[in-house]
Structure formats: structure tokens, C-alpha cells
Scaffold this motif. Sequence first.
Motif, PDB file in Angstrom:
ATOM      1  N   THR A   1      42.540  36.035  44.918  1.00  0.00           N
ATOM      2  CA  THR A   1      42.025  37.331  45.350  1.00  0.00           C
ATOM      3  C   THR A   1      41.992  38.344  44.206  1.00  0.00           C
ATOM      4  OG1 THR A   1      44.241  37.973  46.089  1.00  0.00           O
ATOM      5  CG2 THR A   1      42.759  37.016  47.732  1.00  0.00           C
ATOM      6  N   GLN A   2      42.543  37.970  43.055  1.00  0.00           N
ATOM      7  CA  GLN A   2      42.523  38.853  41.882  1.00  0.00           C
ATOM      8  C   GLN A   2      41.413  38.464  40.896  1.00  0.00           C
ATOM      9  OE1 GLN A   2      46.504  38.533  40.280  1.00  0.00           O
ATOM     10  NE2 GLN A   2      47.383  38.572  42.353  1.00  0.00           N
ATOM     11  N   SER A   3      40.585  37.505  41.294  1.00  0.00           N
ATOM     12  CA  SER A   3      39.541  37.001  40.406  1.00  0.00           C
ATOM     13  C   SER A   3      38.536  38.091  40.051  1.00  0.00           C
ATOM     14  CB  SER A   3      38.816  35.831  41.079  1.00  0.00           C
ATOM     15  OG  SER A   3      37.583  35.578  40.459  1.00  0.00           O
ATOM     16  N   LYS A   4      38.003  37.987  38.830  1.00  0.00           N
ATOM     17  CA  LYS A   4      36.946  38.888  38.379  1.00  0.00           C
ATOM     18  C   LYS A   4      35.574  38.210  38.427  1.00  0.00           C
ATOM     19  CE  LYS A   4      40.070  41.938  37.322  1.00  0.00           C
ATOM     20  NZ  LYS A   4      40.275  43.122  38.198  1.00  0.00           N
ATOM     21  N   VAL A   5      35.535  36.991  39.007  1.00  0.00           N
ATOM     22  CA  VAL A   5      34.285  36.234  39.086  1.00  0.00           C
ATOM     23  C   VAL A   5      33.470  36.742  40.287  1.00  0.00           C
ATOM     24  CG1 VAL A   5      33.242  33.951  39.390  1.00  0.00           C
ATOM     25  CG2 VAL A   5      35.320  34.220  38.002  1.00  0.00           C
ATOM     26  N   THR A   6      32.310  37.286  40.018  1.00  0.00           N
ATOM     27  CA  THR A   6      31.492  37.899  41.061  1.00  0.00           C
ATOM     28  C   THR A   6      31.159  36.929  42.186  1.00  0.00           C
ATOM     29  OG1 THR A   6      30.503  39.418  39.461  1.00  0.00           O
ATOM     30  CG2 THR A   6      29.317  39.083  41.537  1.00  0.00           C
ATOM     31  N   GLU A   7      30.738  35.711  41.825  1.00  0.00           N
ATOM     32  CA  GLU A   7      30.340  34.730  42.838  1.00  0.00           C
ATOM     33  C   GLU A   7      31.513  34.356  43.750  1.00  0.00           C
ATOM     34  OE1 GLU A   7      27.718  34.426  39.288  1.00  0.00           O
ATOM     35  OE2 GLU A   7      29.898  34.366  39.601  1.00  0.00           O
ATOM     36  N   LEU A   8      32.705  34.244  43.167  1.00  0.00           N
ATOM     37  CA  LEU A   8      33.885  33.926  43.967  1.00  0.00           C
ATOM     38  C   LEU A   8      34.242  35.083  44.893  1.00  0.00           C
ATOM     39  CD1 LEU A   8      36.277  32.205  44.797  1.00  0.00           C
ATOM     40  CD2 LEU A   8      37.488  32.956  42.735  1.00  0.00           C
ATOM     41  N   ASN A   9      34.191  36.296  44.394  1.00  0.00           N
ATOM     42  CA  ASN A   9      34.492  37.449  45.233  1.00  0.00           C
ATOM     43  C   ASN A   9      33.508  37.581  46.386  1.00  0.00           C
ATOM     44  OD1 ASN A   9      36.696  38.130  43.659  1.00  0.00           O
ATOM     45  ND2 ASN A   9      35.505  39.473  42.311  1.00  0.00           N
ATOM     46  N   GLU A  10      32.246  37.252  46.138  1.00  0.00           N
ATOM     47  CA  GLU A  10      31.249  37.274  47.215  1.00  0.00           C
ATOM     48  C   GLU A  10      31.558  36.199  48.256  1.00  0.00           C
ATOM     49  OE1 GLU A  10      27.588  36.797  45.139  1.00  0.00           O
ATOM     50  OE2 GLU A  10      27.409  38.938  44.620  1.00  0.00           O
ATOM     51  N   PHE A  11      31.996  35.029  47.784  1.00  0.00           N
ATOM     52  CA  PHE A  11      32.374  33.941  48.686  1.00  0.00           C
ATOM     53  C   PHE A  11      33.557  34.359  49.560  1.00  0.00           C
ATOM     54  CE2 PHE A  11      35.066  30.200  49.487  1.00  0.00           C
ATOM     55  CZ  PHE A  11      34.179  29.358  50.131  1.00  0.00           C
ATOM     56  N   ILE A  12      34.563  34.979  48.951  1.00  0.00           N
ATOM     57  CA  ILE A  12      35.739  35.445  49.698  1.00  0.00           C
ATOM     58  C   ILE A  12      35.336  36.495  50.718  1.00  0.00           C
ATOM     59  CG2 ILE A  12      37.945  36.667  49.507  1.00  0.00           C
ATOM     60  CD1 ILE A  12      38.242  35.378  46.720  1.00  0.00           C
ATOM     61  N   PHE A  13      34.494  37.450  50.313  1.00  0.00           N
ATOM     62  CA  PHE A  13      34.058  38.514  51.215  1.00  0.00           C
ATOM     63  C   PHE A  13      33.277  37.945  52.395  1.00  0.00           C
ATOM     64  CE2 PHE A  13      30.766  41.524  52.579  1.00  0.00           C
ATOM     65  CZ  PHE A  13      31.563  42.578  53.003  1.00  0.00           C
TER      66      PHE A  13
END
Length: 249
Positions: A226-238
Amino acid sequence: MIQFTDISKSFDGRMVLEDVSGTFKPGDTNLIIGGSGTGKSVLLKCLIGLVKPDHGNVLYNDRDFWNSDEDTRKQIRREMGVLFQGGALFDSKTVAQNVRFPLEMLTNMSESEKDDRVNFCLSRVGLEQAAGRMPSEISGGMKKRVGIARAIVMNPKYLFCDEPNSGLDPLTSIKIDELIKEITDEYHITTVVITHDMNSVLEIGEKVMFLYKGHKVWEGDNTTITQSKVTELNEFIFANKLLRDMSRQ
């Protein structure tokens, strides 16, 4: 331990995986996550021998799967347990017969030894009372547990689970996750789980690999994801959080 290096695979000229590498250690629940079409299921198939990569190596405790002779590949396959999406049970066989099937096909165990092993595995997943029932007579969560019992009946060194929570309600999903984690810890198995479920990631993701458009773009664990700075991963989490919130309404 499973090590894979530069795994690439294309179909009809379309690249599905490109130079994906990683290491999965025994005793850990190793998760491969990503949205639909990101290549995670193809990677799983390359690891278990259902699809041959265009190039790259897959090593099982330093044994090169794709560059070994057929006898070595057969031996490695005997050390695998696989829980397929949906359970993939035989509709015409009872619960006990489904679990017993690998023993019938791959061992020379006596009938009593097979009985003991089947009973033990069904007991381990809490289904000893369902041994004589047919797949059509049990719930989706029970089918997944039967699939897990069948996957561990050969005492595997490597356990692969393809979307184990697909089609299950949240409470049953948690129970399946807990069971996979318990078995991994208890038998010190190298476990690989393909999932798009962030609940699973946060609960049992001791190592997490995120694929996006056939590339590995992030790797870590459930304490750092949840601390990732990877945009694609954050979009996946959201997107996962949004779906979970909608399902609760």
C-alpha cells in the motif's frame, strides 16, 4: 524453491509475457497478482508445464524444468499439487474418489494406504464427513477445499492455486486463504497463488508480484504494497477497494 528467469511468451505474434523473473521460497505464500489479461495465468502455466515459454528458464530446486529430460520433468510434476480455478472436480466421482485420483494414477500404494491418505487429507480440510457426497451436493467453498485436499494428497513440495477465491463469498474466501496459509506453514511448501483479490494479498501475501501488460512492475509483500509509488499498482488496489465497497452496499 522455484526460480524463473526471463520468461517470455507470445501467442499469434502478441506478447503476453516479457522477461519475467522471480524466486519463490518454501514456506512462503507467494502471490502473483494483476488484472485480467496481464499474463498471470500464462505465467502459472509456464511454471507448471502446461505452456512452454518462448524463452527463459524455470528451476525447481536447481533442476531446469524445460531443459531436462522427460523423466526429470515427470518427477518434478509428481512434486506439484495444483488447485485449478473452479476446483475442476470430476462430477461422476465422489469427494473421496476425487481426492484419491492422483494416488490411483501415480502411486503403487496399497488400497488401505490410499484410504488412510485420502481420509487424512479430507480431515485436514475439514471435510471428512463429506467423503461419500458428489460434487453437485456440496457448496462452492467445499469444492475448493476438496480441490486443496486433492492437491496435497501426494505430499507436494510445490502448491499452485489458480484464483482459489473465485466465485466465493468474502467469509468463505477468508477461510480458504487461511487454509492455504496453514498448509503452507505446516508442510513448508513452496506455494504460488494467482489472484486478483486484494483481501488475499493483505491477509497472506508474504511475497507479492504484480504484473501489468506482461511485465513485472512491482515486487514486495503485504506490509509494503500500500506504500507503492507504482501508478498501475495503486490503480489496481483502488479498483479492488471500490469493488469491495460496492459489494457491501
